[in-house]
Write a protein that holds these residues in place. Structure first.
Motif, PDB file in Angstrom:
ATOM      1  N   UNK A  54      -3.554 -30.418  15.638  1.00  0.00           N
ATOM      2  CA  UNK A  54      -2.911 -29.114  15.523  1.00  0.00           C
ATOM      3  C   UNK A  54      -3.354 -28.249  16.693  1.00  0.00           C
ATOM      4  N   UNK A  55      -2.488 -27.358  17.104  1.00  0.00           N
ATOM      5  CA  UNK A  55      -2.822 -26.394  18.151  1.00  0.00           C
ATOM      6  C   UNK A  55      -2.770 -25.002  17.538  1.00  0.00           C
ATOM      7  N   UNK A  56      -3.886 -24.274  17.634  1.00  0.00           N
ATOM      8  CA  UNK A  56      -3.960 -22.879  17.203  1.00  0.00           C
ATOM      9  C   UNK A  56      -3.715 -22.032  18.440  1.00  0.00           C
ATOM     10  N   UNK A  57      -2.538 -21.426  18.543  1.00  0.00           N
ATOM     11  CA  UNK A  57      -2.042 -20.871  19.800  1.00  0.00           C
ATOM     12  C   UNK A  57      -1.910 -19.349  19.732  1.00  0.00           C
ATOM     13  N   UNK A  58      -2.635 -18.672  20.627  1.00  0.00           N
ATOM     14  CA  UNK A  58      -2.417 -17.240  20.803  1.00  0.00           C
ATOM     15  C   UNK A  58      -1.107 -17.042  21.561  1.00  0.00           C
ATOM     16  N   UNK A  59      -0.322 -16.034  21.184  1.00  0.00           N
ATOM     17  CA  UNK A  59       0.959 -15.825  21.852  1.00  0.00           C
ATOM     18  C   UNK A  59       0.764 -15.140  23.198  1.00  0.00           C
ATOM     19  N   UNK A  60      -0.084 -14.101  23.224  1.00  0.00           N
ATOM     20  CA  UNK A  60      -0.346 -13.385  24.482  1.00  0.00           C
ATOM     21  C   UNK A  60      -1.546 -14.025  25.171  1.00  0.00           C
ATOM     22  N   UNK A  61      -1.295 -14.623  26.348  1.00  0.00           N
ATOM     23  CA  UNK A  61      -2.332 -15.373  27.052  1.00  0.00           C
ATOM     24  C   UNK A  61      -2.462 -14.906  28.489  1.00  0.00           C
ATOM     25  N   UNK A  62      -3.635 -15.138  29.059  1.00  0.00           N
ATOM     26  CA  UNK A  62      -3.817 -14.897  30.484  1.00  0.00           C
ATOM     27  C   UNK A  62      -3.012 -15.938  31.250  1.00  0.00           C
ATOM     28  N   UNK A  63      -2.559 -15.607  32.442  1.00  0.00           N
ATOM     29  CA  UNK A  63      -1.782 -16.546  33.225  1.00  0.00           C
ATOM     30  C   UNK A  63      -0.284 -16.303  33.103  1.00  0.00           C
TER      31      UNK A  63
END
Length: 428
Positions: A54-63
């Motif tokens: 599973x991937x726990x993904x933040x929506x707002x990311x650096x880059x």
């Protein structure tokens, strides 16, 4: 719980460390968190042999790549569930995130209990989805291997969904078939439609445990395809009325062709193609019953090739067989479709003429007699035959009738052969 791995994609180092510590304590395998979308995609690619569960993904990311774009890239290449983690809950953001079919959506700050529950449900649901897809793949392979078409009928609206294979059996595409029950019935051979409808209704009305019917459907090019349809009601309402029925369709044309060949082999003489004695005895009883019931005429013509042993002795059995085949062809060309030509045995033949009076059968026998004697065989010359003709009498048995026609044929033999005898008199 089996140790499952979770990749954390979070650009806030404190939150990433907290999540890593919490999930590790809860029993998950947690690799080093990454902070950008690009790094998340790279981590998934690098772990292709053992990707995260599973991937726990933040929506707002650096880059340059945000979490939604990274999730799209990962889902396109890998079957990995995504759970979003964000501090923002704007409607536009939610709609964009939904397009990637996530398995959960957590809003920061997230409690340990909510985190655990969301991840467990996401992993459980993804496992179910994977098993469902696997079952669907197996079903697709099974249907493909068995060459089956599928149908799914809503009995309330008579809407029927057909599979591509169902359409292929009839030489067309799905767009050429209206998705309703009438599109099926309209293609059924008229002779098969009543039985097909009765079989379907019998199952809908609980008179049969399932639906099964063998019938002919019209192919797109006009010819008839034999199919076997099977199905079962899968849903009923509170009043036990059928709501849905589904099943399969199999092309059985080749099986029907082989069955017909076997029937022909069982009913015909292999050398001449005429019906055999077994078939005659099976058919004549029904014709006698019909003649008795409706007082209709029924006659027998029996003939025997003259001096056939001399042909075999002089020219060989191969030439003798050729005479039998050729003679059968000549005879058959002059018979009606309803006449039954039978090889009675050796060089003896019988013709069962239904709806035919004695005078009509005598005329037919004389036509056949002339057709033989007036058309010599190559290398052999003229081949003649002796004929006996008699009409069925309502008060006699089959054996008595057969003896009478046999006696008449031998009467023709005793009078010099090459003639027709009927009712004890010569007609030659």
């Amino acid at each position: 719980m089996d140790q499952e791995s979770i990749l954390i994609v979070e650009d806030d180092g404190i939150i990433a460390a907290y999540l890593q510590d919490t999930l590790t304590r809860l029993g998950y395998i947690v690799p080093e968190p990454v902070a950008t979308g690009e790094a998340a995609v790279a981590a998934a690619v690098a772990a292709v042999a053992a990707p995260p569960d599973l991937v726990l993904m933040d929506i707002q990311l650096a880059g340059a790549m945000d979490g939604v774009t990274a999730a799209e890239r990962i889902r396109m290449a890998f079957d990995i569930p995504i759970v979003y983690l964000t501090a923002f809950t704007r409607e536009s953001q939610l709609q964009q995130a939904k397009m990637t079919a996530p398995y959960g959506y957590l809003v920061k700050p997230v409690s340990e209990r909510e985190l655990l529950a969301t991840l467990e449900m996401a992993l459980y649901k993804h496992n179910l989805d994977r098993r469902l897809r696997q079952s669907e793949e197996w079903l697709t392979l099974a249907l493909w291997g068995a060459d089956l078409g599928m149908w799914d009928c809503d009995t309330r609206t008579n809407t029927v969904l057909y599979s591509e294979r169902w359409a292929e059996i009839l030489g067309c595409s799905l767009t050429e078939i209206t998705p309703n029950y009438a599109s099926w019935e309209d293609r059924v051979h008229p002779d098969d439609l009543p039985a097909m409808q009765e079989a379907f209704n019998a199952h809908l009305e609980h008179r049969a445990p399932f639906y099964e019917s063998e019938h002919r459907l019209q192919h797109q090019d006009g010819h008839w395809v034999w199919v076997q349809a099977k199905g079962k009601v899968t849903d009923r309402d509170l009043q036990d009325r059928p709501l849905r029925a589904c099943g399969v369709l199999l092309d059985i044309s080749e099986r029907k062709r082989l069955e017909e060949e076997l029937r022909q082999l069982a009913a015909t003489d292999p050398l001449t193609g005429a019906f055999n004695r077994r078939y005659f005895l099976h058919s004549v009883g029904k014709e006698i019953s019909r003649a008795q019931r409706y007082a209709r005429p029924l006659t027998l013509i029996m003939f025997d090739i003259d001096y056939f042993k001399r042909i075999n002795d002089t020219f060989g059995h191969e030439q003798g067989d050729e005479v039998l085949r050729n003679m059968t062809t000549r005879i058959r060309q002059r018979l009606r479709h309803s006449d039954v030509l039978v090889r009675w045995g050796g060089e003896e033949f019988m013709i069962l003429a239904v709806e035919t009076s004695l005078s009509q059968s005598v005329a037919l026998a004389e036509t056949l007699w002339a057709a033989l004697r007036d058309a010599p065989f190559a290398d052999i010359g003229a081949v003649t035959a002796s004929f006996g003709v008699t009409e069925y009498r309502p008060d006699e048995t089959l054996d008595q009738w057969l003896k009478r026609v046999d006696d008449l044929m031998y009467q023709a033999k005793s009078k010099g052969r090459d003639r027709v005898c009927y009712s004890g008199e010569s007609a030659a």
